[in-house]
Design an enzyme around this catalytic site. Structure first.
Site, PDB file in Angstrom:
ATOM      1  N   ASP A  78      76.878 120.812  18.793  1.00  0.00           N
ATOM      2  CA  ASP A  78      76.027 121.361  19.850  1.00  0.00           C
ATOM      3  C   ASP A  78      74.794 120.462  19.944  1.00  0.00           C
ATOM      4  O   ASP A  78      74.624 119.523  19.151  1.00  0.00           O
ATOM      5  CB  ASP A  78      75.674 122.834  19.572  1.00  0.00           C
ATOM      6  CG  ASP A  78      75.285 123.560  20.867  1.00  0.00           C
ATOM      7  OD1 ASP A  78      74.942 122.886  21.858  1.00  0.00           O
ATOM      8  OD2 ASP A  78      75.312 124.802  20.901  1.00  0.00           O
TER       9      ASP A  78
HETATM   10  C1  NOJ Z   1      73.263 124.296  23.828  1.00  0.00           C
HETATM   11  C2  NOJ Z   1      74.201 125.458  23.974  1.00  0.00           C
HETATM   12  O1  NOJ Z   1      74.260 126.192  22.772  1.00  0.00           O
HETATM   13  C3  NOJ Z   1      75.603 125.081  24.375  1.00  0.00           C
HETATM   14  O2  NOJ Z   1      76.308 126.255  24.678  1.00  0.00           O
HETATM   15  C4  NOJ Z   1      75.589 124.141  25.540  1.00  0.00           C
HETATM   16  O3  NOJ Z   1      76.906 123.826  25.926  1.00  0.00           O
HETATM   17  C5  NOJ Z   1      74.815 122.894  25.149  1.00  0.00           C
HETATM   18  N1  NOJ Z   1      73.453 123.259  24.832  1.00  0.00           N
HETATM   19  C6  NOJ Z   1      74.818 121.837  26.261  1.00  0.00           C
HETATM   20  O4  NOJ Z   1      74.036 122.233  27.313  1.00  0.00           O
END
Ligand code: NOJ
Length: 719
Positions: A267
């Site tokens: 993530d």
């Molecule tokens: C953080 C989030 O937790 C995740 O769900 C998301 O896909 C990513 N950022 C990218 O934006």
């Protein structure tokens, strides 16, 4: 290109090029998105060189056909081996045609429509240059304080798994290469991100492996089995180890047990965040843990690009660990057809044709209708044709009804409730006045009260602001804002019938509203066509059929409260006032509204629950059936739900577990029969040694309109 050709390509890459392939950056780093001179800032801030960016394997948050084409063209000019850039984005509940939030879709229990929503989201995004969506999010959720419950389909592992599959099918179709208007799906957040302690964002997750496997893993597993091409690691720790460095999760369970051979991505910055977790001393150690765990792509931090080379030189990792990750990324690019067509489906003309097309809007409308849940009704709804209606409250006139994670959705493309109602009502029958979400000025209140004066019935449109749910929006108080509760009090004092419509991203504590209102319709954030859908529901042009996929608590003090809990050794018996039992002294144990609950404008009567036998064996499943009659005046959909309980497990079993459901669409007076077949496999669960088997003995079956109001029958499993 076949695998051998891809392997040859990996061989031609320098180590720097291979490591850069593992880096994902936002669009802001690429020429074509920004002008050249604007790129030095982000590069310096992150500490990456121009060469690294030019060789980086993927980008996120970059869309629009024109931009995507420009970025890909300039990128390919500088990329030595002509390996195209992979473009990803958070297309969560629509691209520009926005569907209801996933928690609302969860309440539709309509899998074909859920699948169609993903297909449409894929089409709009693919023609806008996106290749992969960071969706579906299949984290099981039990705590409405967590803002991200809006992204999940709810609290049940079985239902979540069905949605996970439907979304993956909808995004990916059968063939990502042949059908370019589809997206690769990245299921997230692996694992158990839905269980942060206290519902606080990014917080620790700690649970037994058995619980993890029983409740939290099935959604991800279902998505992987359905062919999801990517998996995203979660921010949280699992059993003390951050997911981004969790070898047991990634290499053990995901790759080893489930055979996942697609790409795993971190993530946002979650590899570097292992330092803050206290699991790595520095970027180098974080990179080492992540690559060992099996994370292929690092999103938005440069631990890999700064340290993998040294880690190989120092003998900490083998070069082939990098090669494996690179190969998987190239395989994904190949699967998407990017080597032949680097722009894939990106096409400004197609964008004009498909985005917000009539068909797409129609599907968004249907899903908004099916996702809304009628929580209470004394007959105030639907509104009568001759009634004079006052529509007041913060959501009366606003087009901010798309909800968090609405991608490229523009509120201007959404019709608010007031004009949608006006269009459908006789002239002069509707008066409207609105107000703020957290504060209501004296003037606004006066206008709203004035609007109610000539009305026969009041509709108050209440809710949370979109930014009160979604990422980074945990709340300890999950009531409606105080000003709105005061408004409800003032409206109630008029003595006129009061229907409330709720726009929100989580199950709320409805104290101060539920008792006061005569009818409550949960609209969630219903998306682009929400205004039309809610207007039609209020007027009875369509009949509500949604069923809660997450319980509504009596108060935040009960949280987590979910239907498939365990019994305890001292369960509370109905009507008992005994002290030494598992209960609160100031609140019922049960939620205000249970999983599976939802009303209709018509009524349904259940016949007797019939079971083919009182014994089940491995060879002889049970046939369970119940006949339901529409005893009201309108056509309606009844969702018949089947639950079981294993009364004596080696490990204690939930008091109820959803095993099947069916939606009966019935005309007034019509009867339909829900028929289920229950097999021994469906009674299996994870034992203390993690084996997945069933226990012979006594079981109970329950069927009904929700997880609470059921008929029951006993049976024995003979093995
Ligand atoms: C953080 C989030 O937790 C995740 O769900 C998301 O896909 C990513 N950022 C990218 O934006």
């Amino acid at each position: 290109m076949n695998d051998q050709q891809l392997l040859d390509l990996v061989k031609q890459m320098t180590r720097e090029e291979k490591i850069a392939q593992l880096l994902q950056l936002t669009g802001a780093f690429y020429e074509g998105f920004h002008d050249k001179e604007l790129l030095t800032g982000p590069r310096a801030e992150l500490g990456v060189s121009e060469e690294t960016v030019n060789a980086s394997g993927s980008a996120l948050n970059l869309s629009g056909a024109k931009t995507a084409i420009q970025v890909q063209e300039t990128y390919l000019k500088k990329n030595r081996l002509g390996i195209p850039l992979l473009i990803m984005a958070d297309v969560v509940h629509g691209y520009k045609t926005i569907f209801p939030i996933p928690l609302a879709i969860g309440c539709s229990w309509d899998l074909p429509l859920a699948e169609q929503s993903a297909e449409i989201a894929a089409r709009e995004s693919a023609v806008s240059g996106i290749h992969v969506t960071f969706s579906p999010m299949v984290d099981l959720v039990r705590d409405p304080r967590w803002g991200r419950v809006m992204e999940s389909t709810g609290e049940d592992p079985f239902l979540n798994s069905l949605y996970a599959r439907a979304f993956v099918r909808g995004y990916q179709g059968q063939d990502l290469k042949g059908d370019k208007e589809r997206l690769a799906a990245c299921v997230k957040h692996f694992a158990a991100y839905g269980a942060p302690e206290g519902g606080r964002e990014y917080n620790t997750v700690d649970m037994s492996e058995r619980n993890l496997r029983e409740s939290y893993l099935p959604g991800y597993k279902a998505a992987v089995e359905e062919g999801a091409t990517m998996v995203m690691a979660s921010f949280n720790t699992v059993d003390g180890i951050p997911a981004s460095g969790n070898e047991k999760l990634m290499r053990g369970i995901l790759r080893g047990e489930w055979g996942f051979d697609g790409v795993i991505i971190s993530d946002w910055a979650s590899i570097r965040e292992m330092i803050a977790h206290g699991a790595s001393e520095d970027d180098r150690e974080a990179a080492l843990r992540a690559i060992r765990a099996g994370i292929d792509i690092e999103m938005m931090t440069p631990c890999y690009v700064h340290h993998l080379d040294d880690l190989v030189n120092e003998g900490e990792i083998e070069e082939n660990q990098i090669d494996e990750a690179v190969l998987r990324i190239l395989q994904l690019k190949e699967k998407l057809g990017l080597f032949e067509q680097p722009h894939r489906a990106a096409d400004p003309e197609r964008e004009n044709e498909v985005i917000l097309s009539a068909d797409h809007r129609k599907a968004a409308y249907e899903l908004a209708v099916k996702s809304s849940v009628l929580l209470k009704n004394d007959g105030t709804l639907p509104l009568r044709a001759h009634s004079k209606v006052a529509l007041v409250g913060p959501y009366a006139e606003t087009n901010s009804i798309l909800g968090w994670w609405s991608c490229e959705g523009n509120p201007q493309d959404a019709t608010p409730l007031a004009p949608a109602l006006r269009e459908r009502m006789q002239e002069g029958k509707l008066s409207v006045a609105s107000c703020g979400i957290e504060t209501i000025t004296g003037g606004e209140l006066a206008d709203m009260l004035e609007a109610t004066e000539s009305a026969d019935v009041l509709v108050v449109a209440l809710g949370e602001a979109a930014e009160m749910s979604g990422e980074g929006a945990a709340r300890t108080n999950i009531q409606l804002p105080k000003a709105q509760l005061e408004l409800v009090r003032r409206l109630k004092a008029t003595g006129k019938p009061l229907a409330a419509v709720l726009f929100n991203g989580r199950p709320l504590d409805l104290a101060g509203l539920f008792e006061e209102a005569d009818a409550v319709l949960e609209a969630w954030f219903p998306g682009t066509e929400g205004g039309a859908a809610i207007a039609d529901l209020l007027l009875g042009r369509v009949n509500p059929s949604g069923r809660l996929s997450m319980s509504f608590p009596q108060s935040v003090g009960q949280v987590p409260v979910y239907y498939n809990h365990y019994s305890t050794g001292r369960p509370l018996k109905a009507g008992s006032d005994e002290r030494y039992v598992s209960k609160y002294i100031d609140s019922p144990n049960e939620p205000l509204l249970p999983f599976g609950f939802g009303l209709s404008y018509t009524s349904f009567e259940y016949g007797e629950l019939l079971v083919s036998s009182d014994r089940m064996t491995k060879e002889e499943p049970l046939t369970v059936q119940v006949t339901v009659t529409n005893t009201g005046q309108r056509a309606g959909i009844e969702t018949v739900q089947l639950y079981v309980r294993d009364l004596s497990g080696e490990v204690v079993r939930p008091v109820r577990e959803l095993k099947a459901f069916t939606r009966l669409s019935l005309q007034p007076g019509e009867s339909g029969t829900a028929v289920f077949t229950l097999h021994e496999e469906q009674l299996r669960y994870h034992h203390s040694d993690l084996s997945f088997t069933s226990d012979p003995g006594a079981f109970r079956l329950y069927a009904g309109p929700n997880s609470r109001d059921t008929q029951e029958v006993a049976f024995q499993l003979i093995t």
